[in-house]
Design a protein around this motif. Sequence first.
Motif, PDB file in Angstrom:
ATOM      1  N   VAL A 115       2.179  -4.134   4.473  1.00 15.72           N
ATOM      2  CA  VAL A 115       1.249  -4.234   5.597  1.00 15.72           C
ATOM      3  C   VAL A 115       0.932  -5.706   5.840  1.00 15.72           C
ATOM      4  O   VAL A 115       0.437  -6.401   4.939  1.00 15.72           O
ATOM      5  CB  VAL A 115      -0.051  -3.446   5.322  1.00 15.72           C
ATOM      6  N   ILE A 116       1.242  -6.175   7.046  1.00 15.17           N
ATOM      7  CA  ILE A 116       1.064  -7.573   7.410  1.00 15.17           C
ATOM      8  C   ILE A 116      -0.030  -7.679   8.463  1.00 15.17           C
ATOM      9  O   ILE A 116      -0.003  -6.965   9.473  1.00 15.17           O
ATOM     10  CB  ILE A 116       2.377  -8.175   7.953  1.00 15.17           C
ATOM     11  N   VAL A 166      -2.128  -1.376  -3.542  1.00 16.05           N
ATOM     12  CA  VAL A 166      -1.446  -1.677  -4.800  1.00 16.05           C
ATOM     13  C   VAL A 166      -1.641  -3.137  -5.196  1.00 16.05           C
ATOM     14  O   VAL A 166      -2.123  -3.438  -6.289  1.00 16.05           O
ATOM     15  CB  VAL A 166       0.060  -1.350  -4.699  1.00 16.05           C
ATOM     16  N   PHE A 167      -1.257  -4.067  -4.303  1.00 15.17           N
ATOM     17  CA  PHE A 167      -1.450  -5.491  -4.590  1.00 15.17           C
ATOM     18  C   PHE A 167      -1.328  -6.289  -3.300  1.00 15.17           C
ATOM     19  O   PHE A 167      -0.877  -5.774  -2.267  1.00 15.17           O
ATOM     20  CB  PHE A 167      -0.442  -6.000  -5.627  1.00 15.17           C
ATOM     21  N   PRO A 171      -7.756   1.893   7.652  1.00 20.27           N
ATOM     22  CA  PRO A 171      -9.162   1.592   7.368  1.00 20.27           C
ATOM     23  C   PRO A 171      -9.366   0.931   6.013  1.00 20.27           C
ATOM     24  O   PRO A 171     -10.269   0.102   5.850  1.00 20.27           O
ATOM     25  CB  PRO A 171      -9.856   2.963   7.447  1.00 20.27           C
ATOM     26  N   LEU A 172      -8.531   1.257   5.035  1.00 15.88           N
ATOM     27  CA  LEU A 172      -8.611   0.607   3.726  1.00 15.88           C
ATOM     28  C   LEU A 172      -8.205  -0.859   3.839  1.00 15.88           C
ATOM     29  O   LEU A 172      -8.847  -1.734   3.236  1.00 15.88           O
ATOM     30  CB  LEU A 172      -7.702   1.340   2.743  1.00 15.88           C
ATOM     31  N   PHE A 173      -7.171  -1.137   4.621  1.00 16.58           N
ATOM     32  CA  PHE A 173      -6.692  -2.504   4.807  1.00 16.58           C
ATOM     33  C   PHE A 173      -7.703  -3.349   5.591  1.00 16.58           C
ATOM     34  O   PHE A 173      -7.997  -4.489   5.217  1.00 16.58           O
ATOM     35  CB  PHE A 173      -5.356  -2.478   5.555  1.00 16.58           C
ATOM     36  N   VAL A 174      -8.262  -2.772   6.659  1.00 18.45           N
ATOM     37  CA  VAL A 174      -9.196  -3.512   7.523  1.00 18.45           C
ATOM     38  C   VAL A 174     -10.586  -3.586   6.894  1.00 18.45           C
ATOM     39  O   VAL A 174     -11.333  -4.550   7.109  1.00 18.45           O
ATOM     40  CB  VAL A 174      -9.250  -2.864   8.913  1.00 18.45           C
ATOM     41  N   MET A 190       0.849  -1.181   0.000  1.00 16.29           N
ATOM     42  CA  MET A 190       0.000   0.000   0.000  1.00 16.29           C
ATOM     43  C   MET A 190       0.889   1.237   0.000  1.00 16.29           C
ATOM     44  O   MET A 190       2.095   1.144   0.284  1.00 16.29           O
ATOM     45  CB  MET A 190      -0.917  -0.002   1.238  1.00 16.29           C
ATOM     46  N   HIS A 191       0.307   2.374  -0.302  1.00 15.26           N
ATOM     47  CA  HIS A 191       1.058   3.616  -0.182  1.00 15.26           C
ATOM     48  C   HIS A 191       0.129   4.784   0.082  1.00 15.26           C
ATOM     49  O   HIS A 191      -1.065   4.755  -0.230  1.00 15.26           O
ATOM     50  CB  HIS A 191       1.923   3.886  -1.426  1.00 15.26           C
TER      51      HIS A 191
END
Length: 266
Positions: free
Chosen positions: A16-17, A256-257, A80-83, A7-8
């Motif tokens: 991000v893990i 990103v991926f 918040p985007l990741f979760v 991510m960025h």
Amino acid sequence: MGRFSKMHGLGNDFVVIDARADAVGMTEARAQAIADRHAGIGCDQLILIGESDKADVSMRIFNADGSEVEACGNATRCVPLFVGRDVTIETKAGLLDAKAVDGGASVDMGAPRFEWDAIPLAYAMDTPAMPVSWEDLPAPAAVNVGNPHVIFFLDDLDGVDFERLGPLIEHDPLFPRRVNVNFAQVVGDNHIRLVVWERGAGLTRACGTGACATAVAAIRRRMMAGPVTVSLPGGDLLIDWAPGGTIRMTGPATHVFDGEADWSRF
């Protein structure tokens, strides 16, 4: 195999893990190896998302040199985007509140600190305009926004040797925990251009806490009032703060991926 996301935030990039289901034993050497852009995955910061008994999730932050740090504004916007929802986040800098907005997130970064021993500095001095400097740089301001920052307001950023001055100031004995170095130029009403030498990472495309610290320092010096647009090489952040209150940072966050890796190989 462990899963991760790349991510960025404005080009400040992260691995991000998610360590909530599968714990990851993170060391300085492992974080440094994962962050290596040639032999690892590559990132400015490594982010571990974990369980928390104080918030929705916890966040640990490791710079590219493997050092663990207290705060990272651009990474916080990615959470918040990741979760997948608005979250409260437990960090070493305190509890943060992050809400998704169109194209990114808005984060309450907490209240800034100005006391010399909260920055921290090696000895007592005023922090709005510190009675010190380096070479021909003007007297800087110091602000702690979860991590330590020093801010230089310059007439013109072009021609500044960031790669020489950045590490010189970062490692100065005046800063016992090192420091993030911000080079700022006022370019309009409530508009600042900013380049950041980030502690443990060097020059980055963007630094969210640096944008927060710089806007706060400008408002504290009565150079402008919030909200302040801070233009970094990677793009713009909107920072709002009023004396006595908390800092609100709004800006982009990008997924990103996704990938998988065997963490034992790092």
